[in-house]
Enzyme design. Structure first.
Site, short mmCIF file in Angstrom:
data_model
loop_
_atom_site.label_atom_id
_atom_site.label_comp_id
_atom_site.label_asym_id
_atom_site.label_seq_id
_atom_site.Cartn_x
_atom_site.Cartn_y
_atom_site.Cartn_z
N ASN A 139 0.87 -1.19 0.00
CA ASN A 139 0.00 0.00 0.00
C ASN A 139 0.90 1.23 0.00
O ASN A 139 1.54 1.52 1.00
CB ASN A 139 -0.89 -0.04 1.26
CG ASN A 139 -1.64 1.27 1.45
OD1 ASN A 139 -1.82 2.04 0.51
ND2 ASN A 139 -2.08 1.51 2.68
N TRP A 140 0.91 1.93 -1.13
CA TRP A 140 1.83 3.08 -1.26
C TRP A 140 1.29 4.37 -0.66
O TRP A 140 1.97 5.40 -0.71
CB TRP A 140 2.17 3.30 -2.74
CG TRP A 140 3.14 2.30 -3.27
CD1 TRP A 140 3.80 1.33 -2.57
CD2 TRP A 140 3.59 2.17 -4.64
NE1 TRP A 140 4.61 0.60 -3.41
CE2 TRP A 140 4.50 1.10 -4.68
CE3 TRP A 140 3.29 2.85 -5.82
CZ2 TRP A 140 5.14 0.70 -5.86
CZ3 TRP A 140 3.91 2.46 -6.99
CH2 TRP A 140 4.82 1.39 -7.00
N LYS A 141 0.06 4.32 -0.17
CA LYS A 141 -0.53 5.53 0.45
C LYS A 141 -0.36 6.73 -0.49
O LYS A 141 -0.40 6.57 -1.70
CB LYS A 141 0.09 5.78 1.82
CG LYS A 141 0.13 4.51 2.67
CD LYS A 141 0.47 4.76 4.10
CE LYS A 141 0.58 3.43 4.83
NZ LYS A 141 0.39 3.52 6.23
N HIS A 150 -9.32 1.12 4.91
CA HIS A 150 -8.04 1.24 5.60
C HIS A 150 -8.20 2.14 6.82
O HIS A 150 -8.98 3.10 6.79
CB HIS A 150 -6.98 1.82 4.64
CG HIS A 150 -5.60 1.75 5.19
ND1 HIS A 150 -5.10 2.69 6.08
CD2 HIS A 150 -4.60 0.85 5.01
CE1 HIS A 150 -3.87 2.37 6.41
NE2 HIS A 150 -3.54 1.25 5.77
N GLU A 184 -6.50 4.47 7.99
CA GLU A 184 -6.28 5.90 7.76
C GLU A 184 -7.52 6.55 7.16
O GLU A 184 -7.80 7.72 7.42
CB GLU A 184 -5.04 6.11 6.88
CG GLU A 184 -3.76 5.86 7.66
CD GLU A 184 -2.58 5.39 6.82
OE1 GLU A 184 -2.63 5.51 5.59
OE2 GLU A 184 -1.62 4.88 7.43
N GLU A 200 -5.28 -5.21 10.53
CA GLU A 200 -4.24 -4.20 10.72
C GLU A 200 -4.48 -3.47 12.04
O GLU A 200 -5.26 -2.50 12.08
CB GLU A 200 -4.26 -3.19 9.58
CG GLU A 200 -4.04 -3.79 8.22
CD GLU A 200 -3.42 -2.79 7.26
OE1 GLU A 200 -2.32 -3.07 6.78
OE2 GLU A 200 -4.01 -1.72 7.03
N GLY A 234 2.68 1.86 10.75
CA GLY A 234 3.63 2.96 10.63
C GLY A 234 4.35 3.30 11.92
O GLY A 234 5.02 4.33 12.02
N SER A 240 3.59 -2.57 10.23
CA SER A 240 5.04 -2.60 10.37
C SER A 240 5.66 -3.94 9.96
O SER A 240 6.59 -4.43 10.60
CB SER A 240 5.46 -2.22 11.80
OG SER A 240 5.06 -0.89 12.08
N GLY A 278 2.89 -1.33 4.26
CA GLY A 278 2.93 0.10 3.95
C GLY A 278 4.35 0.55 3.66
O GLY A 278 4.87 0.39 2.55
N GLY A 279 5.00 1.10 4.66
CA GLY A 279 6.32 1.73 4.50
C GLY A 279 7.33 0.87 3.75
O GLY A 279 8.04 1.36 2.86
C1 PEP Z 1 -0.54 -0.04 5.92
O1 PEP Z 1 -0.48 1.07 5.43
O2 PEP Z 1 -1.51 -0.76 5.63
C2 PEP Z 1 0.52 -0.49 6.82
C3 PEP Z 1 0.40 -1.66 7.38
O3 PEP Z 1 1.59 0.36 6.98
P1 PEP Z 1 3.03 -0.03 7.63
O4 PEP Z 1 3.47 -1.32 7.01
O5 PEP Z 1 3.92 1.12 7.29
O6 PEP Z 1 2.79 -0.17 9.11
#
Ligand code: PEP
Length: 254
Positions: free
Chosen positions: A9-11, A96, A98, A168, A174, A214, A235-236
């Site tokens: 997920n590149w946000k 999600h 966010e 999640e 994050g 993470s 994500g990251g």
């Molecule tokens: C996400 O954005 O769905 C996520 C899990 O981010 P991260 O891996 O950065 O915690």
């Protein structure tokens, strides 16, 4: 056998040229990775360019959201499921945390978006997960249960079987603070039991439940060892080709 899924997920990161540079570097690193489905979710404006560049490869594209209305219609700023499909997406992330936290996403809108995505033949990745205060208050399971019941309500068993759930925990996104494999497994097993109760044993057994929060190259293998973890939403660590490829290739790196 549930085929694992590793999704990035590149946000709100990467311009079109940055996204294409990622694809250039990433494709050869995963060309032989047949053990899992690989998905990346760029921003809406890059879906077409990224999908075109990935055509014929083993990497699919997801949208990060879809409009709750099928459209077309007067919904300024929205992008419909049929439009992301037209641009090349085959998957859609829905609900999600966010979006729930910053854009007033509710279980009601998650349910509407899920139905619209299914109607277009997209594969919805429906996100659920508790906040830290829920976990500390012993409410983690009841929060996730309510999100599942709300987000998947009114679906038939056949529709539910096409959904992917992403667990999640909000406190792990994050933050660098991953759920331990055991904590994640406990919730994944709970999610599967709820799906079984809602849609029957066969859907409960076959539905894929991803972990997100993470995930990094050094913790993916231990997470994937758990019986009810069928993949990851990253994500990251999905923003850089090398680290995302290391996550995809968790098996070879053992
Ligand atoms: C996400 O954005 O769905 C996520 C899990 O981010 P991260 O891996 O950065 O915690």
């Amino acid at each position: 056998m549930r085929r694992p899924i590793i999704a990035g997920n590149w946000k709100m990161y990467k311009t079109i040229s940055e996204a294409l540079e990622f694809v250039r570097l990433f494709k050869p690193l995963v060309v032989a990775s047949t053990h899992c489905e690989i998905v990346i979710a760029p921003v809406f404006t890059s879906i077409k360019a990224v999908s075109d560049r990935l055509e014929g490869s083993n990497v699919a594209v997801a949208a990060q959201d879809v409009a709750p209305e099928p459209g077309p219609g007067a919904f300024t700023g929205e992008v419909s499921a049929s439009m992301v499909k037209d641009a090349g997406a085959r998957w859609a992330i829905i609900g999600h945390s966010e979006r729930r936290q910053f854009f007033s996403e509710t279980d009601e809108s998650v349910s509407m978006k899920t139905r619209v995505a299914l109607g277009e033949g997209l594969l919805p990745i429906v996100c659920v997960g508790e906040r830290l205060e829920d976990r500390d208050a012993g409410r983690a399971e009841s929060v996730v249960e309510a999100q599942l019941a709300g987000g998947m309500r009114n679906l038939t068993a056949s529709e539910a079987s096409r959904i992917i759930v992403a667990y999640e925990p909000v406190w792990a996104i994050g933050t660098g603070r991953t759920a331990t494999p055991e904590t994640a497994q406990q919730m994944h097993s709970f999610i599967r039991s709820r799906i079984r109760a809602m849609f029957g044993d066969s859907v409960g057994e076959s539905i894929r439940v991803l972990y997100g929060g993470s995930v990094k190259p050094d913790n993916i293998a231990a997470l994937m060892d758990q019986a009810d973890i069928d993949g990851a939403l990253v994500g990251g660590a999905s923003l850089e080709a090398e680290s995302f490829a290391q996550i995809v290739n968790y098996k070879e790196r053992r």
